[in-house]
Design a protein around this motif. Structure first.
Motif, PDB file in Angstrom:
ATOM      1  N   LEU A 108      -8.571   9.364  39.529  1.00  0.00           N
ATOM      2  CA  LEU A 108      -9.474   8.303  39.973  1.00  0.00           C
ATOM      3  C   LEU A 108      -9.827   8.542  41.440  1.00  0.00           C
ATOM      4  N   PRO A 109     -10.817   9.377  41.720  1.00  0.00           N
ATOM      5  CA  PRO A 109     -11.092   9.762  43.115  1.00  0.00           C
ATOM      6  C   PRO A 109     -11.513   8.602  44.011  1.00  0.00           C
ATOM      7  N   LEU A 110     -12.283   7.651  43.486  1.00  0.00           N
ATOM      8  CA  LEU A 110     -12.691   6.520  44.325  1.00  0.00           C
ATOM      9  C   LEU A 110     -11.499   5.632  44.670  1.00  0.00           C
ATOM     10  N   ALA A 111     -10.651   5.368  43.689  1.00  0.00           N
ATOM     11  CA  ALA A 111      -9.457   4.561  43.946  1.00  0.00           C
ATOM     12  C   ALA A 111      -8.543   5.271  44.943  1.00  0.00           C
ATOM     13  N   ARG A 112      -8.442   6.580  44.801  1.00  0.00           N
ATOM     14  CA  ARG A 112      -7.583   7.355  45.712  1.00  0.00           C
ATOM     15  C   ARG A 112      -8.117   7.306  47.143  1.00  0.00           C
ATOM     16  N   ALA A 113      -9.437   7.486  47.289  1.00  0.00           N
ATOM     17  CA  ALA A 113     -10.040   7.450  48.620  1.00  0.00           C
ATOM     18  C   ALA A 113      -9.906   6.065  49.251  1.00  0.00           C
ATOM     19  N   THR A 114     -10.040   5.025  48.424  1.00  0.00           N
ATOM     20  CA  THR A 114      -9.897   3.657  48.938  1.00  0.00           C
ATOM     21  C   THR A 114      -8.480   3.400  49.420  1.00  0.00           C
ATOM     22  N   ALA A 144      -3.806  -5.112  38.151  1.00  0.00           N
ATOM     23  CA  ALA A 144      -3.908  -3.899  38.966  1.00  0.00           C
ATOM     24  C   ALA A 144      -5.327  -3.344  38.909  1.00  0.00           C
ATOM     25  N   LEU A 145      -5.958  -3.393  37.737  1.00  0.00           N
ATOM     26  CA  LEU A 145      -7.329  -2.908  37.598  1.00  0.00           C
ATOM     27  C   LEU A 145      -8.302  -3.802  38.359  1.00  0.00           C
ATOM     28  N   VAL A 146      -8.096  -5.117  38.271  1.00  0.00           N
ATOM     29  CA  VAL A 146      -8.951  -6.052  39.010  1.00  0.00           C
ATOM     30  C   VAL A 146      -8.906  -5.729  40.499  1.00  0.00           C
ATOM     31  N   ASN A 147      -7.701  -5.587  41.038  1.00  0.00           N
ATOM     32  CA  ASN A 147      -7.581  -5.354  42.474  1.00  0.00           C
ATOM     33  C   ASN A 147      -8.043  -3.961  42.870  1.00  0.00           C
ATOM     34  N   MET A 148      -7.851  -2.980  41.988  1.00  0.00           N
ATOM     35  CA  MET A 148      -8.347  -1.634  42.277  1.00  0.00           C
ATOM     36  C   MET A 148      -9.867  -1.657  42.452  1.00  0.00           C
ATOM     37  N   VAL A 149     -10.573  -2.283  41.503  1.00  0.00           N
ATOM     38  CA  VAL A 149     -12.032  -2.345  41.581  1.00  0.00           C
ATOM     39  C   VAL A 149     -12.472  -3.177  42.783  1.00  0.00           C
ATOM     40  N   MET A 150     -11.791  -4.309  43.022  1.00  0.00           N
ATOM     41  CA  MET A 150     -12.117  -5.140  44.179  1.00  0.00           C
ATOM     42  C   MET A 150     -11.968  -4.353  45.480  1.00  0.00           C
ATOM     43  N   ASN A 151     -10.898  -3.576  45.593  1.00  0.00           N
ATOM     44  CA  ASN A 151     -10.667  -2.812  46.812  1.00  0.00           C
ATOM     45  C   ASN A 151     -11.719  -1.728  47.004  1.00  0.00           C
ATOM     46  N   ILE A 152     -12.115  -1.069  45.900  1.00  0.00           N
ATOM     47  CA  ILE A 152     -13.181  -0.073  45.982  1.00  0.00           C
ATOM     48  C   ILE A 152     -14.475  -0.735  46.450  1.00  0.00           C
ATOM     49  N   ASN A 153     -14.796  -1.898  45.866  1.00  0.00           N
ATOM     50  CA  ASN A 153     -16.004  -2.616  46.267  1.00  0.00           C
ATOM     51  C   ASN A 153     -15.960  -2.999  47.743  1.00  0.00           C
ATOM     52  N   THR A 154     -14.783  -3.399  48.222  1.00  0.00           N
ATOM     53  CA  THR A 154     -14.642  -3.792  49.623  1.00  0.00           C
ATOM     54  C   THR A 154     -14.896  -2.600  50.544  1.00  0.00           C
ATOM     55  N   ALA A 155     -14.294  -1.463  50.209  1.00  0.00           N
ATOM     56  CA  ALA A 155     -14.489  -0.257  51.015  1.00  0.00           C
ATOM     57  C   ALA A 155     -15.949   0.184  50.987  1.00  0.00           C
ATOM     58  N   ALA A 156     -16.579   0.094  49.817  1.00  0.00           N
ATOM     59  CA  ALA A 156     -17.979   0.495  49.694  1.00  0.00           C
ATOM     60  C   ALA A 156     -18.881  -0.406  50.523  1.00  0.00           C
ATOM     61  N   LEU A 157     -18.625  -1.718  50.493  1.00  0.00           N
ATOM     62  CA  LEU A 157     -19.423  -2.655  51.273  1.00  0.00           C
ATOM     63  C   LEU A 157     -19.286  -2.370  52.760  1.00  0.00           C
ATOM     64  N   ALA A 158     -18.059  -2.102  53.206  1.00  0.00           N
ATOM     65  CA  ALA A 158     -17.839  -1.790  54.623  1.00  0.00           C
ATOM     66  C   ALA A 158     -18.646  -0.565  55.043  1.00  0.00           C
ATOM     67  N   GLU A 159     -18.693   0.437  54.189  1.00  0.00           N
ATOM     68  CA  GLU A 159     -19.445   1.646  54.523  1.00  0.00           C
ATOM     69  C   GLU A 159     -20.951   1.378  54.534  1.00  0.00           C
ATOM     70  N   GLY A 160     -21.427   0.577  53.560  1.00  0.00           N
ATOM     71  CA  GLY A 160     -22.853   0.263  53.528  1.00  0.00           C
ATOM     72  C   GLY A 160     -23.289  -0.513  54.759  1.00  0.00           C
TER      73      GLY A 160
END
Length: 288
Positions: free
Chosen positions: A246-252, A163-179
């Motif tokens: 976890l605000p970043l996880a929540r926003a993602t 769950a932690l792996v996928n949480m971080v992966m999903n945050i990274n994916t959302a961040a990349l899309a925004e960048g």
């Protein structure tokens, strides 16, 4: 994932006895390819097999295949080994282990931090949880499926790590899309920008797997937005149970939930870029 794991084991000279899928046509086609039975009942898979691998969608499906009224995998399951590979809530793994023990069977969670090509190539990253006896029993098979096979601890523990792996992966994916979306809006060449990202602190595994797809709007599904939303939800539930925000996880998760609401849930997780790039989607760019 399950089909490619079966193909890999067939290649490695394991005897595949039966496959099962709720989509009967899928099961029949795969069975013909592998030269095995296309079981019509879950209990038939158990009857024909020594070790049974399961890859299901969510908590509800997992509870149904192990605890459903009438037909389920634990009918006459004494002595059988169940290796459960889905990303589901840790408590469900714990509950399934207890059900299996009552039936005289063993279970092991083998959570996969990999995708479809790795399943076919035997290069999965497998995180395992359960009784050590069950792990050692499954290990010879798991080593043919994974390049890394790691025992995490008791039932539920590997699911927490996944769950932690996928949480971080999903945050990274959302961040990349925004960048990339902001870069496009500023008029930058995205190939240049991805190259810069790859050589600086903006680099990530997601950039390697999803960056070009986001740029080219190629969202063939390897890991769906629906699964991303589910998995981020599992991590957030764990955080809430510990009183952690976890605000970043929540926003993602809110972004992936938005994809579901917009009918984009079956796109690959890279499809989150459709919400951030201007002029791509009916609601894209609203907050750029």
């Amino acid at each position: 994932m399950g089909a490619n794991m079966a193909r890999r084991l067939k290649d490695r000279q394991f005897h595949i006895t039966a496959v099962y899928d709720t989509n009967r046509a899928v099961a029949t086609s795969l069975a013909a390819e592998l030269g095995c039975a296309a079981a019509q009942d879950l209990s038939e898979v158990t009857a024909q097999s020594d070790a049974i691998f399961t890859v299901v969608t969510d908590d509800s499906a997992m509870r149904q295949i192990f605890g459903g009224t009438g037909d389920n995998l634990l009918v006459n399951a004494r002595g059988k080994l169940f290796v459960n590979c889905a990303t589901i809530s840790p408590q469900v793994h714990i509950d399934v282990e207890k059900l299996a023990e009552k039936a005289g069977a063993q279970t092991l969670e083998a959570c996969m931090a990999s995708s479809i090509p790795q399943a076919r190539e035997g290069k999965l990253y497998l995180m395992c949880g359960g009784k050590e006896e069950a792990f050692h029993k499954a290990e010879p098979i798991l080593k043919e499926l994974g390049s890394v096979v790691r025992f995490i601890g008791k039932a539920g523990e590997a699911a927490k790590v996944k769950a932690l792996v996928n949480m971080v992966m999903n945050i990274n994916t959302a961040a990349l899309a925004e960048g990339l979306a902001l870069g496009a809006a500023l008029g930058f060449d995205l190939e240049m920008l991805r190259k810069v990202f790859s050589q600086t602190g903006a680099n990530s595994r997601v950039l390697e797997t999803d960056g070009e797809d986001m740029q080219n709007r190629e969202h063939t599904c390897f890991f769906s937005a629906a699964h991303a939303a589910k998995d981020s939800g599992i991590a957030l539930d764990l955080a809430r149970s510990l009183g952690l925000d976890l605000p970043l996880a929540r926003a993602t998760k809110e972004q992936y939930d938005r994809m579901l609401a917009e009918g984009l849930g079956e796109l690959d997780k890279s499809g989150i870029a459709e919400l951030t790039f201007k002029d791509r989607h009916k609601h894209s760019g609203d907050r750029v």
